[in-house]
Design a protein around this motif. Structure first.
Motif, mmCIF file in Angstrom:
data_model
loop_
_atom_site.group_PDB
_atom_site.id
_atom_site.type_symbol
_atom_site.label_atom_id
_atom_site.label_comp_id
_atom_site.label_asym_id
_atom_site.label_seq_id
_atom_site.Cartn_x
_atom_site.Cartn_y
_atom_site.Cartn_z
ATOM 1 N N ASN A 145 -1.596 11.399 -16.330
ATOM 2 C CA ASN A 145 -2.941 11.740 -16.810
ATOM 3 C C ASN A 145 -3.081 13.240 -17.046
ATOM 4 N N LEU A 146 -2.516 14.032 -16.102
ATOM 5 C CA LEU A 146 -2.573 15.491 -16.249
ATOM 6 C C LEU A 146 -1.836 15.936 -17.519
ATOM 7 N N MET A 199 -4.014 15.400 -20.326
ATOM 8 C CA MET A 199 -5.094 16.388 -20.359
ATOM 9 C C MET A 199 -4.610 17.721 -20.912
ATOM 10 N N GLU A 200 -3.390 18.066 -20.550
ATOM 11 C CA GLU A 200 -2.883 19.370 -20.969
ATOM 12 C C GLU A 200 -2.197 19.301 -22.328
ATOM 13 N N ARG A 234 2.249 1.820 -3.349
ATOM 14 C CA ARG A 234 1.267 2.138 -4.380
ATOM 15 C C ARG A 234 0.848 3.610 -4.319
ATOM 16 N N ALA A 235 0.809 4.177 -3.109
ATOM 17 C CA ALA A 235 0.314 5.557 -2.984
ATOM 18 C C ALA A 235 1.098 6.540 -3.861
ATOM 19 N N GLN A 288 -0.248 -4.874 -7.464
ATOM 20 C CA GLN A 288 -1.573 -5.473 -7.340
ATOM 21 C C GLN A 288 -1.482 -6.981 -7.201
ATOM 22 N N HIS A 334 0.818 -1.208 0.000
ATOM 23 C CA HIS A 334 0.000 0.000 0.000
ATOM 24 C C HIS A 334 0.851 1.257 0.000
ATOM 25 N N VAL A 386 0.517 5.853 -7.691
ATOM 26 C CA VAL A 386 -0.694 6.358 -8.336
ATOM 27 C C VAL A 386 -0.607 7.872 -8.522
ATOM 28 N N SER A 387 0.189 8.537 -7.678
ATOM 29 C CA SER A 387 0.419 9.965 -7.923
ATOM 30 C C SER A 387 1.127 10.157 -9.258
ATOM 31 N N ILE A 433 1.074 8.163 -11.837
ATOM 32 C CA ILE A 433 0.125 7.878 -12.918
ATOM 33 C C ILE A 433 -0.836 9.059 -13.081
ATOM 34 N N GLY A 434 -1.207 9.661 -11.939
ATOM 35 C CA GLY A 434 -2.068 10.845 -11.980
ATOM 36 C C GLY A 434 -1.408 11.989 -12.735
ATOM 37 N N ILE A 435 -0.121 12.162 -12.510
ATOM 38 C CA ILE A 435 0.595 13.236 -13.203
ATOM 39 C C ILE A 435 0.618 12.972 -14.706
#
Lengths: 128, 361
Positions: free
Chosen positions: B167-168, B171-172, B156-157, B197, B153, B160-161, B163-165
């Motif tokens: 994604n950003l 988006m941009e 993973r935290a 996982q 865990h 995922v940040s 992966i989030g970046i």
């Protein structure tokens, strides 16, 4: 309103929320306590209260679930107009069930937050 | 004496035997005596006795009866039966039901009795040591498992940040701004997430006792397909499900099993194959569910077929964690399922699984 102890996630999710273009203002809180203080302070100025809260589960001291325990003591006049989505990197099925069993929580969103997923939740639960 | 004192309880209705025993052994052992089974029990309740010696022939309760009565409540002390006459029946009864360690005839010889007590105490110690070792191991194992869980865990935290970046960045509109670097970061991050996982699945599979829940294969399979075919839209899925009756077993483990197999079927396709397909046939009746998953993918070498379910087995040419099929096998073992595999490099691979249908509770 975003509640998360992790600065990077706050930044990322703040951007994603801004991207949905649904909200005029975003309040950022680094802990459950900070969020509660903000909410209590502005109970008399409803225009500054959030309509939507993204709440992280894993936070030090006050976890997302503990925040909810305090949150439900706030006046109904506010809580009935506000939706909460919980946010977590958990893959734990029991956490998901526990979150969605809570009457104040509309959905548990998994990190990383996908803009389309957020948009869908917002559309579904934020009728104006 | 530097050895810890051995606590011996001696029960005999004849007072002079108790006296004689004390006189002979009080320097070697910590001795407790009782003139009846009831009095002996009272001592057992208050003191951690290591060795119990009981006379067979006592009024009210015999030695064997006493041993039988404390078999479940005080299983640890090692028992020695003492008797003045050779009573084969009592002896057989003692061995069969009283869990007696030694049988000694009266009058005893001090040396024989001393040796018996010594051996009995060694047996007692071995028993206790073993139990302590087992509980220590269980504890370590448990800690290790929880460590796997929490470290997964924690890892993973921040992932995922990342992966989030990414994604950003998408988006941009910056995704293609630095050649293929963002794409590479995304691939690596997803792969790392996949490992984490799998590790979590392994942990959960290790931990839980099998639970009983209803399984709707139609829903489960379509969810799993949409989850795993996300990265690959070429593969054609032919799903045939015949579930006329309710099916009950561990829904989480079945999800893990099917998820891993479907994921593999998608992952190990021939890149040159124009008509990639995965067939999933499920047939359910009151006894069991029979699941067949076959593909026209790259197949598995005959030499490898026996090893694919081993932990950390990977083939040289294909990138896996070496955990997927191992987890499948473990999960199946826990819910009493079976798996068979056949494969041909030219045709593809078929997995056949049988899972018993548990009753609704």
């Amino acid at each position: 309103m975003l509640i998360d102890d992790n600065d990077i996630d706050l930044k990322i999710n703040g951007k994603i929320v801004a991207f949905t273009k649904t909200f005029e203002d975003i309040v950022v809180c680094r802990s459950g306590e900070e969020a509660l203080n903000y909410l209590k302070q502005h109970l008399t100025t409803p225009e500054r209260l959030p309509e939507f809260i993204l709440l992280d589960i894993q936070m030090p001291e006050m976890s997302g679930f503990e925040f909810l325990d305090h949150y439900k003591k706030l006046p109904v006049s506010f809580t009935e107009g506000c939706n909460i989505a919980m946010l977590s990197s958990t893959l734990d099925f029991s956490d998901i069930q526990r979150a969605e069993a809570n009457p104040y929580v509309v959905k548990l969103l998994k990190k990383p937050l996908i803009p389309a997923v957020l948009q869908e939740v917002v559309k579904e639960h934020l009728q104006r | 004496m530097d050895t810890p004192s051995v606590k011996v309880l001696y029960i005999d209705d004849e007072e002079h035997n108790l006296q004689a025993f004390k006189a002979s052994f009080r320097r070697q052992y910590e001795i407790y005596t009782a003139t009846s089974a009831a009095a002996g029990l009272l001592i057992l309740q208050n003191i951690d006795i290591n060795v119990i010696i009981a006379d067979q022939k006592m009024p009210e309760t015999t030695g064997v009866q006493f041993f039988k009565s404390i078999k479940d409540t005080y299983p640890d002390p090692v028992r020695i039966l003492l008797t003045g006459y050779t009573d084969i029946e009592a002896l057989a009864d003692a061995i069969n039901h009283g869990d007696v360690y030694r049988y000694i005839t009266k009058p005893w010889s001090d040396l024989e009795l001393h040796n018996s007590i010594k051996n009995a105490y060694d047996a007692y110690k071995a028993k206790i040591d073993l139990r302590n070792k087992v509980s220590e191991l269980e504890k370590t194992n448990d800690e290790l498992n929880r460590f796997i869980y929490s470290i997964s865990h924690e890892l993973r935290a921040p992932l995922v940040s990342v992966i989030g970046i990414v994604n950003l960045v998408k988006m941009e509109g910056l995704y293609n701004s630095s050649g293929e670097y963002w794409n590479l970061i995304e691939i690596c991050s997803n792969k790392l997430d996949f490992y984490i996982q799998k590790t979590l699945q392994y942990y959960k599979n290790n931990k839980n006792v099998a639970e009983h829940s209803p399984v709707e294969f139609e829903i489960l399979v379509s969810e799993l397909i949409s989850l795993y075919s996300y990265s690959d839209r070429d593969t054609q899925f032919n799903v045939k499900i015949n579930q006329p009756v309710g099916f009950y077993n561990d829904a989480f483990r079945i999800e893990v099993i099917l998820g891993n197999l479907i994921n593999n079927a998608i992952k190990y396709q021939k890149s040159t194959e124009p008509n990639k397909f995965v067939n999933i046939d499920i047939d359910v009746d009151v006894q069991r569910a029979e699941i067949t998953i076959s593909d026209n993918g790259i197949g598995i070498l005959n030499d490898h077929l026996e090893k694919i379910f081993n932990q950390f087995f990977k083939s040289k040419n294909h990138h896996g964690s070496g955990l997927g099929l191992f987890i499948v096998k473990e999960a199946l073992t826990r819910i009493n399922g079976k798996i068979e595999v056949t494969s041909d490099l030219a045709i593809g691979t078929t997995f056949k699984i049988t899972i018993p249908n548990g009753k609704a509770t």
